[in-house]
Structure formats: C-alpha cells, structure tokens
Design an enzyme around this catalytic site. Structure first.
Site, PDB file in Angstrom:
ATOM      1  N   TYR A  27     -11.441  19.006  16.031  1.00  0.00           N
ATOM      2  CA  TYR A  27     -11.516  20.724  15.704  1.00  0.00           C
ATOM      3  C   TYR A  27     -11.464  21.492  16.851  1.00  0.00           C
ATOM      4  O   TYR A  27     -10.771  22.231  16.836  1.00  0.00           O
ATOM      5  CB  TYR A  27     -12.107  21.222  14.222  1.00  0.00           C
ATOM      6  N   GLU A  49     -12.712  30.463   5.442  1.00  0.00           N
ATOM      7  CA  GLU A  49     -14.433  30.845   5.992  1.00  0.00           C
ATOM      8  C   GLU A  49     -14.799  31.338   4.743  1.00  0.00           C
ATOM      9  O   GLU A  49     -16.707  30.433   4.307  1.00  0.00           O
ATOM     10  CB  GLU A  49     -14.313  32.044   6.610  1.00  0.00           C
ATOM     11  N   TRP A  57     -19.035  23.818   7.630  1.00  0.00           N
ATOM     12  CA  TRP A  57     -18.031  23.726   7.629  1.00  0.00           C
ATOM     13  C   TRP A  57     -16.760  22.409   7.796  1.00  0.00           C
ATOM     14  O   TRP A  57     -16.168  22.593   7.469  1.00  0.00           O
ATOM     15  CB  TRP A  57     -17.741  24.344   9.533  1.00  0.00           C
TER      16      TRP A  57
END
Length: 216
Positions: A27, A49, A57
């Site tokens: 990522y 988010e 995350w």
C-alpha cells in the site's frame, strides 16, 4: 532503524509502519500519497478513513475488499439508497468493521456527496484545501496530525452534512490521497506524487477553485 526509517531487504527506505507487514508495504509503495481523483475514489477514501478512526489502518486495509463489495464499490448513489434493513444486514457481516455509527455515517456522507454535485462535487471541494506548502518531516514525530487546512475542511464538510470528518481524520485523508506529502524525507517515496518540490513548494500552483466554503 534511523530516524524512524527502515531499509528493507530490497534496499528501499520506508517508515517503520510500512516496513514489515507485506500488505502495508505494498500500500505504501504503490498507493499512499498518490493523487486520487474522481468522486467515487475520493468518497471511498473518505469513508475508509472514517472507519479507521480509533483503529489501525492495517485492519481497514485487510477488510477493504469486503467494504468495496458491501458498499457497492462506493458508488454514492447506491450507498445513499441503503435502507435501515441494509444497515442491519451490514451490522451482521463480520467481514467489515461493524460500527453502527460509522455505517450510518457512510450513508449520510453518500447523500451529502450527491448534494455537492451541484457545486462542483466532492473531489473539487476536498482538493480546494490543498496548502501552499507541504510538510518536510524527517522523523515520525515531525509528522503533524492536523493542519489549518484540515480543520477548515472538516468544518466545511460538517456544514454540508458530512459526519465522522474530524480534523485529524481529514488530515489523514489529505495524506492518503496526495493533497499533502508527509513521506519522511529519507523515504524512497518522498516526492512520488509529483506535486511537490523537495523544499515543500508545489510543482504546480494549487488551483484557485471557486468553492463556496461558507463560514469556516
């Protein structure tokens, strides 16, 4: 490790958070901080988010395929049409983060995204908060968690009916979609977006976008 930077077996320097987990590394190397355009793509990042708030995350990233499936690939019209029964169904699906307030906020934000189309759209509004300079962090401690622009964006989105769009969450969004570059100076990804000079000034001046921001 030096100044929060880890040099991997491939010889590339990354921050510690992206240096070990294979999914996070991929990522970081290919997506994080690259410019994201288009309503659907920006709405997806804003939604994820919001789901990440208070969590890692990595947890969100591992569940992203399921999020895309269950939220109709983040098509705002389809998400806006979710019924209360759909919300209940989503609450029973362990493949995503089962937080009722965040699920309902995603539906709310889809409806607010649709309303924004008459005034240029979500992408245009979010990108209008691109600052004149980007940070130049050398260590993780140098990376801000919010900015004047993220505070203003948060206020404006809330004024327009969005939820789960606090200043810290909006700063994370701005980092993720390339509005700012908070890659550490020693990282191999610093400057990868192509939008910023090494000194933090823009390669192309942020566009003067006519957006009615209201009282911010």
């Amino acid at each position: 490790m030096r100044d929060g930077i880890v040099v991997g077996e491939d010889g590339l320097a990354r921050p510690a958070w992206a240096a070990t987990d294979a999914l996070l590394r991929e990522y970081y190397d290919s997506e994080w901080g690259m410019p994201v355009r288009g309503e659907r793509a920006v709405f997806e990042r804003l939604s994820l988010e919001a789901f990440q708030s208070g969590l890692s995350w990595a947890a969100v990233l591992r569940k992203r395929p399921a999020f895309r499936e269950l939220f109709h690939d983040f098509d705002a019209d389809a998400v806006a049409a979710l019924t209360d029964d759909d919300v209940e169904r989503l609450m029973q699906d362990a493949r995503i983060i089962r937080n009722r307030r965040k699920i309902e906020a995603t539906r709310t934000n889809a409806r607010a995204t649709i309303a924004l189309r008459e005034e240029g759209g979500l992408e245009r509004l979010v990108w209008s908060y691109r600052p004149e300079r980007t940070p130049r962090p050398r260590t993780p401690e140098d990376v801000p968690s919010r900015s004047e622009e993220s505070v203003a964006l948060s206020k404006e989105l809330r004024r327009r009916g969005f939820a789960f769009v606090g200043p810290t969450t909006m700063y994370a969004l701005m980092e993720a979609i390339g509005i700012i570059d908070t890659h550490l100076v020693g990282s191999h990804r610093r400057g990868a977006s192509g939008l910023w000079h090494p000194d933090g000034t823009p390669r192309d001046a942020p566009a003067a976008v006519a957006v009615d921001r209201g009282a911010v």
